[in-house]
Design a protein around this motif. Structure first.
Motif, PDB file in Angstrom:
ATOM      1  N   GLY A  15       0.813  -1.224   0.000  1.00  0.00           N
ATOM      2  CA  GLY A  15       0.000   0.000   0.000  1.00  0.00           C
ATOM      3  C   GLY A  15       0.844   1.270   0.000  1.00  0.00           C
ATOM      4  O   GLY A  15       0.456   2.280   0.594  1.00  0.00           O
ATOM      5  N   ILE A  16       2.005   1.203  -0.654  1.00  0.00           N
ATOM      6  CA  ILE A  16       2.873   2.390  -0.724  1.00  0.00           C
ATOM      7  C   ILE A  16       3.129   2.741  -2.199  1.00  0.00           C
ATOM      8  O   ILE A  16       2.675   2.037  -3.093  1.00  0.00           O
ATOM      9  N   ASP A  17       3.885   3.828  -2.421  1.00  0.00           N
ATOM     10  CA  ASP A  17       4.144   4.281  -3.789  1.00  0.00           C
ATOM     11  C   ASP A  17       5.355   3.581  -4.409  1.00  0.00           C
ATOM     12  O   ASP A  17       6.206   3.046  -3.693  1.00  0.00           O
ATOM     13  N   ALA A  18       5.423   3.635  -5.743  1.00  0.00           N
ATOM     14  CA  ALA A  18       6.552   3.025  -6.467  1.00  0.00           C
ATOM     15  C   ALA A  18       7.163   4.057  -7.409  1.00  0.00           C
ATOM     16  O   ALA A  18       6.446   4.715  -8.167  1.00  0.00           O
ATOM     17  N   PHE A  19       8.482   4.199  -7.316  1.00  0.00           N
ATOM     18  CA  PHE A  19       9.230   5.111  -8.198  1.00  0.00           C
ATOM     19  C   PHE A  19      10.056   4.323  -9.185  1.00  0.00           C
ATOM     20  O   PHE A  19      10.793   3.412  -8.794  1.00  0.00           O
ATOM     21  N   ASP A  20       9.975   4.711 -10.433  1.00  0.00           N
ATOM     22  CA  ASP A  20      10.808   4.075 -11.449  1.00  0.00           C
ATOM     23  C   ASP A  20      12.213   4.704 -11.449  1.00  0.00           C
ATOM     24  O   ASP A  20      12.447   5.765 -10.870  1.00  0.00           O
ATOM     25  N   ALA A  21      13.126   4.047 -12.166  1.00  0.00           N
ATOM     26  CA  ALA A  21      14.531   4.478 -12.234  1.00  0.00           C
ATOM     27  C   ALA A  21      14.689   5.760 -13.057  1.00  0.00           C
ATOM     28  O   ALA A  21      13.785   6.150 -13.794  1.00  0.00           O
ATOM     29  N   VAL A  22      15.856   6.383 -12.941  1.00  0.00           N
ATOM     30  CA  VAL A  22      16.136   7.594 -13.723  1.00  0.00           C
ATOM     31  C   VAL A  22      16.340   7.236 -15.198  1.00  0.00           C
ATOM     32  O   VAL A  22      16.729   6.122 -15.534  1.00  0.00           O
ATOM     33  N   TYR A  23      16.042   8.220 -16.054  1.00  0.00           N
ATOM     34  CA  TYR A  23      16.359   8.103 -17.484  1.00  0.00           C
ATOM     35  C   TYR A  23      17.514   9.071 -17.707  1.00  0.00           C
ATOM     36  O   TYR A  23      17.326  10.287 -17.659  1.00  0.00           O
ATOM     37  N   SER A  24      18.701   8.537 -17.910  1.00  0.00           N
ATOM     38  CA  SER A  24      19.886   9.379 -17.774  1.00  0.00           C
ATOM     39  C   SER A  24      20.207  10.249 -19.000  1.00  0.00           C
ATOM     40  O   SER A  24      20.938  11.236 -18.867  1.00  0.00           O
ATOM     41  N   ASP A  25      19.669   9.928 -20.187  1.00  0.00           N
ATOM     42  CA  ASP A  25      19.964  10.760 -21.366  1.00  0.00           C
ATOM     43  C   ASP A  25      18.973  11.933 -21.403  1.00  0.00           C
ATOM     44  O   ASP A  25      17.899  11.843 -22.005  1.00  0.00           O
ATOM     45  N   VAL A  26      19.380  13.065 -20.802  1.00  0.00           N
ATOM     46  CA  VAL A  26      18.434  14.185 -20.674  1.00  0.00           C
ATOM     47  C   VAL A  26      18.141  14.868 -22.012  1.00  0.00           C
ATOM     48  O   VAL A  26      17.179  15.621 -22.129  1.00  0.00           O
ATOM     49  N   ASN A  27      18.966  14.607 -23.014  1.00  0.00           N
ATOM     50  CA  ASN A  27      18.722  15.211 -24.329  1.00  0.00           C
ATOM     51  C   ASN A  27      17.737  14.407 -25.174  1.00  0.00           C
ATOM     52  O   ASN A  27      17.291  14.870 -26.221  1.00  0.00           O
ATOM     53  N   ASP A  28      17.430  13.202 -24.748  1.00  0.00           N
ATOM     54  CA  ASP A  28      16.532  12.334 -25.516  1.00  0.00           C
ATOM     55  C   ASP A  28      15.121  12.395 -24.922  1.00  0.00           C
ATOM     56  O   ASP A  28      14.700  11.507 -24.183  1.00  0.00           O
ATOM     57  N   GLU A  29      14.388  13.475 -25.251  1.00  0.00           N
ATOM     58  CA  GLU A  29      13.058  13.646 -24.656  1.00  0.00           C
ATOM     59  C   GLU A  29      12.072  12.595 -25.176  1.00  0.00           C
ATOM     60  O   GLU A  29      11.220  12.111 -24.425  1.00  0.00           O
ATOM     61  N   ALA A  30      12.229  12.231 -26.464  1.00  0.00           N
ATOM     62  CA  ALA A  30      11.314  11.224 -27.027  1.00  0.00           C
ATOM     63  C   ALA A  30      11.486   9.884 -26.305  1.00  0.00           C
ATOM     64  O   ALA A  30      10.500   9.219 -25.944  1.00  0.00           O
ATOM     65  N   GLY A  31      12.729   9.500 -26.082  1.00  0.00           N
ATOM     66  CA  GLY A  31      13.007   8.238 -25.375  1.00  0.00           C
ATOM     67  C   GLY A  31      12.496   8.302 -23.945  1.00  0.00           C
ATOM     68  O   GLY A  31      11.931   7.326 -23.425  1.00  0.00           O
TER      69      GLY A  31
END
Lengths: 96, 293
Positions: free
Chosen positions: B189-205
């Motif tokens: 009953g708690i929240d879930a956070f996904d991992a970081v997306y490290s390529d900050v220039n790839d907005e589409a990805g």
């Protein structure tokens, strides 16, 4: 807390400051800041208050401020003093 | 209503400018990092900077949750970081590389002592556990259920993929771990956070990945750059028709409650608690960031 060796903390980046401390028989605070005209007095007050909390009565404290907020000033002074006093275990209630 | 946790923005604990200004980007949560983003020789300096920044009222004024990622308690830094965070009045602590519930029990023991010493109510400091290994993924349910302090569980991809002897690809390499961590969060009953997306220039990805994890059911994502906040919040924002329907659901539910009705219907269809709760979630996302653009 007694400053027993030269120590340095912080950076010269914008919104930060660098603090150098050295052993000395009396307490001397030197402040250089790019906002000295508007905030010099306030910076000095924050530095003195922080040194008081850490019970620092002597030493040379040189500040190179680049427009830091009070929280950064306190943190950098604390770090430089603790390094200069070779204190590694902090009593957090001192900082309250 | 439950706290929104769509974005958890990592900030290097030694960086004075970033720590004192990141509120302007309005993430749901900020993560002052004392672990990987801080070099060994600046651990003491970052710890004090984080402690002092925690005194700033501005994050609370904007309703931004403040979390500190401490070093592992197995290192010489972990306990000192925890002291700084709790004395500073942090909302929650993120424990990295959590492999077993025993690590949470140990963390809680220290938290209780420090809270008493700092004059904070016992139990007021919350926990986010980061899962970064195969054993952590396997133990995710027991970790998520290990403490009433637990508010969220997060998957951290880099170390996990090293442990699995693979690397970032099309997402299939993380699929099992993502599902396992998310199920653990839902069981507890708690929240879930996904991992970081490290390529900050790839907005589409980035957006493709956000759509995917949102579809799985994740509450949000850890972020390493403020530029990712707006696209993420927009992706989580509801459409106008979802908002309109949700408002009708909530209005019907409130009306039914006033009239003491056991069964509530809208346009001839029964609406029950899961539908009402989902409608409230949609409205809270709408109130936070409007409709999807």
């Amino acid at each position: 807390m007694k400053i027993i060796k030269d120590a340095i903390a912080g950076t010269l980046e914008s919104s930060d400051l660098q603090v150098k401390v050295s052993p000395q028989d009396n307490l001397e605070i030197v402040i250089h800041s790019n906002v000295m005209h508007q905030f010099g007095e306030k910076i000095a007050d924050v530095v003195k208050e922080t040194l008081n909390k850490l019970q620092v009565a002597e030493g040379l404290i040189i500040i190179e401020d680049k427009g830091a907020l009070d929280c950064a000033i306190r943190a950098r002074v604390e770090t430089a003093v603790l390094r200069g006093a070779e204190v590694t275990e902090l009593n957090w209630s001192l900082l309250k | 209503m439950k706290k929104l946790r769509r974005s958890m923005l990592f900030l290097p604990g030694a960086n004075a400018a970033m720590l004192s200004t990141a509120f302007v980007y309005r993430p749901d949560s900020v993560m002052f990092d004392l672990e990987d983003a801080v070099s060994i020789r600046e651990k003491d300096s970052a710890r004090l900077l984080v402690y002092q920044t925690l005194q700033l009222p501005i994050y609370r004024e904007f309703g931004i949750e403040v979390i500190v990622r401490i070093n592992s308690l197995k290192t010489e830094f972990g306990l000192k970081d925890l002291e700084a965070a709790i004395w500073g009045g942090v909302d929650a602590v993120r424990l990295p590389k959590t492999d077993t519930p025993d690590e949470i029990y140990e963390l809680e023991k220290h938290m209780e002592r420090i809270e008493k010493e700092a004059g904070r109510p016992v139990g007021s400091t919350k926990i986010v556990a980061a899962i970064e290994s195969a054993v952590g993924v396997i133990n995710a349910v027991s970790i998520a259920q290990s403490s009433p302090r637990m508010i969220a569980i997060a998957i951290a991809a880099f170390d996990y993929l090293v442990d699995m002897q693979t690397q970032r690809g099309d997402g299939s390499e993380l699929f099992y771990a993502r599902c396992a961590v998310l199920h653990a969060a839902r069981v507890a009953g708690i929240d879930a956070f996904d991992a970081v997306y490290s390529d900050v220039n790839d907005e589409a990805g980035f957006l493709k990945e956000v759509e995917f994890i949102k579809g799985l059911g994740y509450n949000g994502k850890s972020l390493i750059n403020p530029r990712q906040i707006l696209p993420l919040h927009n992706a989580y924002a509801p459409t106008q028709s979802e908002v309109d329907y949700s408002k009708q659901v909530v209005a019907a539910a409130e009306d039914g409650e006033k009239k003491g009705l056991g069964v509530i219907s809208l346009n001839g269809k029964m609406i029950d608690n899961p539908i009402i709760n989902n409608a409230r979630r949609i409205i809270s996302r709408y109130e936070a960031s409007g409709v999807r653009q």
